[in-house]
Design a protein around this motif. Structure first.
Motif, short mmCIF file in Angstrom:
data_model
loop_
_atom_site.label_atom_id
_atom_site.label_comp_id
_atom_site.label_asym_id
_atom_site.label_seq_id
_atom_site.Cartn_x
_atom_site.Cartn_y
_atom_site.Cartn_z
N GLY A 260 38.44 -12.42 -82.38
CA GLY A 260 37.34 -13.36 -82.17
C GLY A 260 36.62 -13.11 -80.86
N PHE A 261 37.05 -12.11 -80.12
CA PHE A 261 36.47 -11.83 -78.82
C PHE A 261 36.12 -10.35 -78.71
N ALA A 262 35.27 -10.03 -77.75
CA ALA A 262 34.85 -8.65 -77.52
C ALA A 262 34.92 -8.34 -76.03
N ALA A 263 35.23 -7.11 -75.71
CA ALA A 263 35.24 -6.64 -74.32
C ALA A 263 33.86 -6.07 -73.98
N THR A 264 33.63 -5.83 -72.71
CA THR A 264 32.38 -5.25 -72.26
C THR A 264 32.14 -3.90 -72.95
N ASP A 265 33.20 -3.12 -73.09
CA ASP A 265 33.08 -1.81 -73.75
C ASP A 265 32.62 -1.95 -75.20
N PRO B 76 31.25 -14.10 -69.42
CA PRO B 76 32.55 -13.80 -70.03
C PRO B 76 33.71 -14.51 -69.33
N LEU B 77 34.80 -14.60 -70.03
CA LEU B 77 36.04 -15.12 -69.48
C LEU B 77 36.79 -13.92 -68.92
N LYS B 78 37.26 -14.00 -67.69
CA LYS B 78 38.03 -12.91 -67.08
C LYS B 78 39.47 -13.04 -67.54
N VAL B 79 40.03 -11.95 -68.06
CA VAL B 79 41.40 -11.95 -68.55
C VAL B 79 42.19 -10.87 -67.83
N SER B 80 43.39 -11.23 -67.37
CA SER B 80 44.27 -10.27 -66.71
C SER B 80 45.44 -9.95 -67.63
N LEU B 81 45.75 -8.69 -67.74
CA LEU B 81 46.89 -8.27 -68.54
C LEU B 81 48.12 -8.03 -67.67
N GLY B 82 48.09 -8.54 -66.46
CA GLY B 82 49.24 -8.39 -65.56
C GLY B 82 49.21 -7.07 -64.82
N MET B 83 50.27 -6.84 -64.11
CA MET B 83 50.39 -5.64 -63.29
C MET B 83 50.20 -4.39 -64.13
N ARG C 264 36.09 -10.94 -71.36
CA ARG C 264 36.28 -11.29 -72.77
C ARG C 264 35.09 -12.14 -73.19
N TYR C 265 34.26 -11.58 -74.04
CA TYR C 265 33.08 -12.26 -74.56
C TYR C 265 33.39 -12.82 -75.95
N PRO C 266 32.69 -13.87 -76.37
CA PRO C 266 32.85 -14.31 -77.76
C PRO C 266 32.33 -13.21 -78.69
N ALA C 267 32.87 -13.15 -79.89
CA ALA C 267 32.51 -12.08 -80.83
C ALA C 267 31.02 -12.06 -81.15
#
Length: 136
Positions: A25-30, A55-62, A69-72
C-alpha cells in the motif's frame, strides 16, 4: 597491517543489502522515480509544490537505512504530472487538473471492500442482519 585493512575493505564491499519488506500500500522514492522517469530532486520539488504528499520517514534499524514511504496513489499521480509536463502543460495548469481530479474522486462513493466483510466473524455478520428494521 596492510593485509588486515585490505580484508576488512573486501568484506565490507562484499556485503549485500537485504531486500526491504514493504507494505504494497506504500511506495518508496525509488518507486516514484522509476514510474515517472524523474530524478530524486524532482520528487522533492513536486512534494514542495504540493503535487506529491509529504512522505513518512521509516527506519529499518541499524544497517537498514532510512527511507521515505509514500502512499501508493503517489505513483500514478507522479506519472500523471510527468506526462502532462512532457506534453507542455505548465505547473499551474497541472495544479488545476489535479484539483479537478481530486474533487471528482472525493464525490465518488467509496466501494466497500468485500474481503473486509468476509474477514468479519460470521456471528458479527449475523448480528447485523438480525438487527435490521423488523421492529424488535
Amino acid at each position: 597491517m596492510g593485509l588486515v585493512r585490505g580484508c576488512a575493505r573486501a568484506l565490507y564491499s562484499a556485503a549485500v543489502p537485504l531486500p526491504r519488506q514493504l507494505d504494497p500500500g506504500f511506495a518508496a522514492t525509488d518507486d516514484i522515480m522509476a514510474a515517472a522517469n524523474i530524478t530524486r530532486t524532482t520528487v522533492r520539488t513536486w512534494q514542495d509544490m504540493g503535487f506529491l504528499p509529504v512522505p513518512l520517514k521509516v527506519s529499518l534499524g541499524m544497517g537498514g537505512g532510512v527511507f521515505n514511504r509514500y502512499p501508493a496513489w503517489a505513483v500514478p499521480r507522479a506519472r500523471f504530472v510527468a506526462e502532462k509536463r512532457s506534453a507542455g502543460f505548465t505547473y499551474d495548469e497541472i495544479r488545476v487538473m489535479l484539483a479537478k481530479a481530486d474533487a471528482e474522486a472525493s464525490r465518488r462513493p467509496k466501494k466497500p471492500k468485500p474481503e473486509a466483510e468476509a474477514a468479519k466473524p460470521a456471528k458479527a455478520r449475523a448480528g447485523k442482519a438480525s438487527k435490521g428494521g423488523d421492529g424488535r
